[in-house]
Design an enzyme around this catalytic site. Structure first.
Site, mmCIF file in Angstrom:
data_model
loop_
_atom_site.group_PDB
_atom_site.id
_atom_site.type_symbol
_atom_site.label_atom_id
_atom_site.label_comp_id
_atom_site.label_asym_id
_atom_site.label_seq_id
_atom_site.Cartn_x
_atom_site.Cartn_y
_atom_site.Cartn_z
ATOM 1 N N HIS A 134 1.279 -0.910 0.729
ATOM 2 C CA HIS A 134 -0.049 0.022 -0.235
ATOM 3 C C HIS A 134 0.782 1.244 -0.348
ATOM 4 O O HIS A 134 1.795 0.703 0.939
ATOM 5 C CB HIS A 134 -0.906 -0.145 1.126
ATOM 6 C CG HIS A 134 -2.132 1.051 1.319
ATOM 7 N ND1 HIS A 134 -3.451 0.236 1.497
ATOM 8 C CD2 HIS A 134 -1.959 2.282 0.691
ATOM 9 C CE1 HIS A 134 -4.043 1.461 1.717
ATOM 10 N NE2 HIS A 134 -3.388 2.455 0.881
ATOM 11 N N LEU A 142 -1.315 7.472 0.042
ATOM 12 C CA LEU A 142 -2.253 7.939 1.508
ATOM 13 C C LEU A 142 -2.227 6.588 2.619
ATOM 14 O O LEU A 142 -2.759 5.953 2.029
ATOM 15 C CB LEU A 142 -3.494 8.599 1.435
ATOM 16 C CG LEU A 142 -4.290 8.883 2.408
ATOM 17 C CD1 LEU A 142 -3.709 9.790 3.381
ATOM 18 C CD2 LEU A 142 -5.851 8.958 2.664
ATOM 19 N N VAL A 199 -2.779 1.698 -4.221
ATOM 20 C CA VAL A 199 -1.888 2.757 -4.808
ATOM 21 C C VAL A 199 -3.479 4.440 -4.536
ATOM 22 O O VAL A 199 -3.907 3.966 -4.762
ATOM 23 C CB VAL A 199 -1.374 3.254 -5.763
ATOM 24 C CG1 VAL A 199 -1.021 5.187 -6.241
ATOM 25 C CG2 VAL A 199 -0.982 2.097 -6.838
ATOM 26 N N GLU A 200 -3.531 4.944 -3.404
ATOM 27 C CA GLU A 200 -3.810 5.609 -2.639
ATOM 28 C C GLU A 200 -3.630 7.080 -2.298
ATOM 29 O O GLU A 200 -2.544 7.552 -2.529
ATOM 30 C CB GLU A 200 -4.507 4.898 -1.569
ATOM 31 C CG GLU A 200 -5.211 5.531 -1.112
ATOM 32 C CD GLU A 200 -6.408 4.843 1.065
ATOM 33 O OE1 GLU A 200 -7.085 5.862 0.904
ATOM 34 O OE2 GLU A 200 -5.824 4.156 0.744
ATOM 35 N N CYS A 201 -5.210 8.231 -3.554
ATOM 36 C CA CYS A 201 -5.093 9.154 -3.093
ATOM 37 C C CYS A 201 -3.697 9.498 -3.672
ATOM 38 O O CYS A 201 -2.576 10.508 -3.253
ATOM 39 C CB CYS A 201 -4.989 10.018 -2.038
ATOM 40 S SG CYS A 201 -6.531 9.585 -0.454
#
Length: 189
Positions: free
Chosen positions: A18, A21, A62-64
């Site tokens: 992860h 964010l 893959v976040e924000c």
């Protein structure tokens, strides 16, 4: 986290990485803030994703991050990338289902739905109405009705049970009052 991921993978634990964010670090990030918005920070997010892949992660969330960063990470990795607020360039997409279904009707929640989230259905209002109806019927003692109280006791057993309740009715009343006082309960229907 790459060392931790490597140790887990060596131990036989499948790990999905992860980057971007990290919801568990929101308090240190100052809230839900996009990551990788400068060239240096974007490169750091990409390098973190590569390190997770090298450590053995089978996929990376893959976040924000800006869409250009999400696409660059997907292009650089050999493992699948799953985007959440990372643009259309990742291999797959995920959203929190409470957000995409509009499940949480309360106005407080509405201001916290991430900007990248599209509401595909507004079930929050129906959920709110259903919960309110349940509450009201319970308070009115309309629910559960006989139709929703299906477990019966034979009449002879009901009589025996009623007799057994008479034997200690005064002790149960005293204990109930003492428990209420101890717990600070003044009235409970």
């Amino acid at each position: 986290m790459a060392r931790t991921v490597a140790k887990l993978v060596e131990s036989g634990v499948a790990v999905m990485g992860h980057v971007g964010l990290m919801p568990q670090a929101i308090s240190t990030l100052g809230g839900f803030r996009a990551q990788g918005r400068t060239a240096i920070k974007a490169r750091r997010v990409l390098d973190d994703a590569l390190a997770l892949q090298d450590a053995g992660a089978f996929a990376v969330v893959v976040e924000c991050v800006p869409a250009i960063v999400g696409a660059a990470i997907a292009d650089a990795l050999d493992v699948p990338t799953i985007g959440i607020g990372a643009g259309p360039g990742t291999d797959g997409q995920v959203l929190v289902y409470h957000d995409l279904l509009g499940s949480l009707h309360h106005p407080h929640h509405a201001v916290h739905v991430p900007k990248f989230c599209k509401v595909f259905a507004d079930v929050g209002h129906m959920t709110y109405e259903g919960l309110a109806d349940f509450r009201d019927q319970v308070k009115a003692r309309d629910f559960p009705s006989r139709a929703f109280s299906p477990y019966a006791m034979p009449d002879d057993e009901r009589g025996r049970f009623a007799e057994s309740l008479l034997h200690d009715i005064e002790n149960r009343r005293i204990n109930k009052n003492q428990t209420r006082e101890k717990c600070g309960v003044r009235h409970f229907p």
